[in-house]
Scaffold this motif. Structure first.
Motif, PDB file in Angstrom:
ATOM      1  N   ALA A 214       6.714 -55.173  -1.864  1.00  0.00           N
ATOM      2  CA  ALA A 214       5.575 -55.964  -1.383  1.00  0.00           C
ATOM      3  C   ALA A 214       5.815 -57.441  -1.667  1.00  0.00           C
ATOM      4  CB  ALA A 214       4.282 -55.494  -2.049  1.00  0.00           C
ATOM      5  N   ARG A 215       6.347 -57.733  -2.822  1.00  0.00           N
ATOM      6  CA  ARG A 215       6.680 -59.121  -3.170  1.00  0.00           C
ATOM      7  C   ARG A 215       7.720 -59.681  -2.204  1.00  0.00           C
ATOM      8  NH1 ARG A 215       8.479 -62.712  -7.237  1.00  0.00           N
ATOM      9  NH2 ARG A 215       9.411 -64.370  -5.989  1.00  0.00           N
ATOM     10  N   THR A 216       8.739 -58.876  -1.883  1.00  0.00           N
ATOM     11  CA  THR A 216       9.777 -59.310  -0.945  1.00  0.00           C
ATOM     12  C   THR A 216       9.187 -59.581   0.432  1.00  0.00           C
ATOM     13  OG1 THR A 216      11.455 -58.025  -2.131  1.00  0.00           O
ATOM     14  CG2 THR A 216      11.954 -58.647   0.134  1.00  0.00           C
ATOM     15  N   ARG A 217       8.284 -58.698   0.866  1.00  0.00           N
ATOM     16  CA  ARG A 217       7.661 -58.872   2.185  1.00  0.00           C
ATOM     17  C   ARG A 217       6.791 -60.121   2.202  1.00  0.00           C
ATOM     18  NH1 ARG A 217       8.870 -58.761   6.978  1.00  0.00           N
ATOM     19  NH2 ARG A 217       7.447 -57.824   8.500  1.00  0.00           N
ATOM     20  N   ALA A 218       6.061 -60.369   1.141  1.00  0.00           N
ATOM     21  CA  ALA A 218       5.206 -61.547   1.068  1.00  0.00           C
ATOM     22  C   ALA A 218       6.028 -62.830   1.106  1.00  0.00           C
ATOM     23  CB  ALA A 218       4.354 -61.500  -0.199  1.00  0.00           C
ATOM     24  N   ASP A 219       7.179 -62.822   0.432  1.00  0.00           N
ATOM     25  CA  ASP A 219       8.050 -63.997   0.468  1.00  0.00           C
ATOM     26  C   ASP A 219       8.526 -64.262   1.890  1.00  0.00           C
ATOM     27  OD1 ASP A 219       7.767 -64.334  -2.229  1.00  0.00           O
ATOM     28  OD2 ASP A 219       9.695 -63.440  -2.759  1.00  0.00           O
ATOM     29  N   ALA A 220       8.875 -63.189   2.612  1.00  0.00           N
ATOM     30  CA  ALA A 220       9.365 -63.351   3.984  1.00  0.00           C
ATOM     31  C   ALA A 220       8.277 -63.869   4.916  1.00  0.00           C
ATOM     32  CB  ALA A 220       9.908 -62.013   4.491  1.00  0.00           C
ATOM     33  N   LEU A 221       7.025 -63.475   4.674  1.00  0.00           N
ATOM     34  CA  LEU A 221       5.909 -63.878   5.530  1.00  0.00           C
ATOM     35  C   LEU A 221       5.174 -65.110   4.992  1.00  0.00           C
ATOM     36  CD1 LEU A 221       4.422 -60.335   6.266  1.00  0.00           C
ATOM     37  CD2 LEU A 221       5.899 -61.711   7.750  1.00  0.00           C
ATOM     38  N   ALA A 222       5.628 -65.643   3.847  1.00  0.00           N
ATOM     39  CA  ALA A 222       5.011 -66.830   3.230  1.00  0.00           C
ATOM     40  C   ALA A 222       3.546 -66.592   2.872  1.00  0.00           C
ATOM     41  CB  ALA A 222       5.152 -68.047   4.132  1.00  0.00           C
ATOM     42  N   VAL A 223       3.252 -65.395   2.360  1.00  0.00           N
ATOM     43  CA  VAL A 223       1.892 -65.068   1.921  1.00  0.00           C
ATOM     44  C   VAL A 223       1.780 -65.346   0.421  1.00  0.00           C
ATOM     45  CG1 VAL A 223       0.186 -63.233   1.622  1.00  0.00           C
ATOM     46  CG2 VAL A 223       1.586 -63.317   3.697  1.00  0.00           C
ATOM     47  N   PRO A 224       0.860 -66.215  -0.009  1.00  0.00           N
ATOM     48  CA  PRO A 224       0.691 -66.471  -1.443  1.00  0.00           C
ATOM     49  C   PRO A 224       0.164 -65.234  -2.166  1.00  0.00           C
ATOM     50  CG  PRO A 224      -0.303 -68.224  -0.119  1.00  0.00           C
ATOM     51  CD  PRO A 224       0.012 -67.091   0.811  1.00  0.00           C
ATOM     52  N   LEU A 225       0.818 -64.882  -3.265  1.00  0.00           N
ATOM     53  CA  LEU A 225       0.406 -63.748  -4.088  1.00  0.00           C
ATOM     54  C   LEU A 225      -0.038 -64.249  -5.457  1.00  0.00           C
ATOM     55  CD1 LEU A 225       3.274 -61.150  -3.466  1.00  0.00           C
ATOM     56  CD2 LEU A 225       1.152 -61.463  -2.165  1.00  0.00           C
ATOM     57  N   PHE A 226      -1.192 -63.748  -5.909  1.00  0.00           N
ATOM     58  CA  PHE A 226      -1.688 -64.078  -7.243  1.00  0.00           C
ATOM     59  C   PHE A 226      -1.943 -62.786  -8.005  1.00  0.00           C
ATOM     60  CE2 PHE A 226      -2.659 -67.839  -4.805  1.00  0.00           C
ATOM     61  CZ  PHE A 226      -2.409 -68.880  -5.691  1.00  0.00           C
ATOM     62  N   ALA A 227      -1.520 -62.748  -9.257  1.00  0.00           N
ATOM     63  CA  ALA A 227      -1.808 -61.623 -10.142  1.00  0.00           C
ATOM     64  C   ALA A 227      -3.004 -61.978 -11.009  1.00  0.00           C
ATOM     65  CB  ALA A 227      -0.601 -61.308 -11.016  1.00  0.00           C
ATOM     66  N   LEU A 228      -3.866 -61.012 -11.238  1.00  0.00           N
ATOM     67  CA  LEU A 228      -5.041 -61.198 -12.087  1.00  0.00           C
ATOM     68  C   LEU A 228      -4.893 -60.374 -13.355  1.00  0.00           C
ATOM     69  CD1 LEU A 228      -7.758 -60.913  -9.319  1.00  0.00           C
ATOM     70  CD2 LEU A 228      -7.348 -62.937 -10.684  1.00  0.00           C
ATOM     71  N   ASP A 229      -5.479 -60.865 -14.442  1.00  0.00           N
ATOM     72  CA  ASP A 229      -5.588 -60.059 -15.650  1.00  0.00           C
ATOM     73  C   ASP A 229      -7.047 -60.044 -16.083  1.00  0.00           C
ATOM     74  OD1 ASP A 229      -6.131 -62.428 -17.041  1.00  0.00           O
ATOM     75  OD2 ASP A 229      -4.050 -62.676 -17.663  1.00  0.00           O
ATOM     76  N   LEU A 230      -7.350 -59.319 -17.127  1.00  0.00           N
ATOM     77  CA  LEU A 230      -8.749 -59.132 -17.507  1.00  0.00           C
ATOM     78  C   LEU A 230      -9.378 -60.359 -18.162  1.00  0.00           C
ATOM     79  CD1 LEU A 230      -8.755 -55.435 -18.711  1.00  0.00           C
ATOM     80  CD2 LEU A 230      -9.429 -56.380 -16.509  1.00  0.00           C
ATOM     81  N   THR A 231      -8.573 -61.395 -18.416  1.00  0.00           N
ATOM     82  CA  THR A 231      -9.163 -62.649 -18.877  1.00  0.00           C
ATOM     83  C   THR A 231      -9.772 -63.418 -17.703  1.00  0.00           C
ATOM     84  OG1 THR A 231      -7.154 -63.986 -18.593  1.00  0.00           O
ATOM     85  CG2 THR A 231      -7.444 -62.809 -20.699  1.00  0.00           C
ATOM     86  N   GLY A 232      -9.448 -62.988 -16.468  1.00  0.00           N
ATOM     87  CA  GLY A 232      -9.955 -63.689 -15.292  1.00  0.00           C
ATOM     88  C   GLY A 232      -9.133 -64.905 -14.932  1.00  0.00           C
ATOM     89  N   THR A 233      -7.840 -64.869 -15.261  1.00  0.00           N
ATOM     90  CA  THR A 233      -6.959 -66.009 -14.997  1.00  0.00           C
ATOM     91  C   THR A 233      -5.938 -65.643 -13.927  1.00  0.00           C
ATOM     92  OG1 THR A 233      -7.166 -66.641 -17.320  1.00  0.00           O
ATOM     93  CG2 THR A 233      -5.432 -67.715 -16.048  1.00  0.00           C
ATOM     94  N   PRO A 234      -6.098 -66.088 -12.683  1.00  0.00           N
ATOM     95  CA  PRO A 234      -5.087 -65.813 -11.659  1.00  0.00           C
ATOM     96  C   PRO A 234      -3.788 -66.546 -11.971  1.00  0.00           C
ATOM     97  CG  PRO A 234      -7.201 -66.413 -10.668  1.00  0.00           C
ATOM     98  CD  PRO A 234      -7.281 -66.770 -12.123  1.00  0.00           C
TER      99      PRO A 234
END
Length: 252
Positions: A214-234
């Protein structure tokens, strides 16, 4: 210079800290991690004490009952549940960091000052996280972060549509994965297609992280990806996300 002097406080500071260098066991990248500071009920800044010498654990499955750790406030002595520290690696791996238990008598006295997280030079004020406790909190955190980036009039449908678009605004659509399943390539592709059809910027947020393809596909399509954690910090996890954080909505 003696052993340990480079870190300023010897072995005790290495074992108990609010920051650490974390090595991803999957791709071996190193990350400088600083625990998110949130206010105690008394108003004092509080961050979970990290066991810097303990290796991180790769998180592959989430259990809500295991997402919290007890932290004691050095100012008022209050003990409260705190989100466990996590780090999203750029390879898509989510790592959980070890925290010293409150009952551990070996821990040194807490420092008088807890350093605030480092932030990049930007005209925007620092994003203020709020702990995530429910799936609804995940979506609201993503909405707040998009507003922080400069997007306006962010709206959320009352029911999630079949399109999987959880948030939208003028020139913007966003998907938010709040379950325990890492986002897959199809999730990225569906968001991208909707963005193409509506001539909108598309952004993806995920609490459980992203599958490697999914990360590879997002890089190819230039889609920004953000990961979230339970502190609420993207956290940005690919180049397009880094660029979005750098430029903000005004330049997209």
């Amino acid at each position: 210079m003696g052993e340990g002097a480079g870190k300023g406080a010897g072995r005790g500071a290495d074992e108990w800290a609010t920051s650490a260098v974390v090595c991803c066991p999957v791709c071996l990248r190193e990350h400088a991690y600083t625990a998110t500071v949130l206010p105690c009920a008394c108003g004092a800044p509080l961050a979970p004490p990290l066991l810097a010498d303990a290796p991180p654990v790769q998180l592959t499955r989430r259990s809500w009952s295991d997402e919290w750790v007890t932290v004691r406030c050095a100012s008022c002595g209050r003990q409260d549940e705190w989100p466990r520290p996590e780090l999203g690696c750029s390879c898509g791996t989510v790592l959980r960091l070890a925290v010293r238990p409150v009952a551990d008598p070996a821990g040194p006295r807490p420092p008088a000052h807890i350093p605030l997280p480092r932030t990049a030079a930007t005209p925007r004020p620092a994003f203020r996280p709020m702990p995530i406790r429910t799936a609804a909190d995940v979506v609201s955190t993503a909405a707040r972060y998009l507003e922080w980036l400069g997007f306006r009039e962010i709206a959320q449908p009352q029911r999630r549509p079949a399109s999987g678009i959880d948030l939208h605004g003028p020139g913007l659509i966003a998907a938010v994965e709040a379950t325990t399943r890492p986002a897959a390539p199809r999730d990225i592709e569906c968001l991208w297609l909707h963005g193409m059809n509506s001539a909108a910027v598309c952004v993806f947020f995920s609490l459980p992280g992203y599958a490697a393809d999914a990360r590879t596909r997002a890089d190819a399509l230039a889609v920004p990806l953000f990961a979230l954690d339970l502190t609420g910090t993207p956290q940005p996890v690919n180049g397009p996300a880094d660029e979005l954080v750098s430029t903000g909505a005004a330049q997209t």
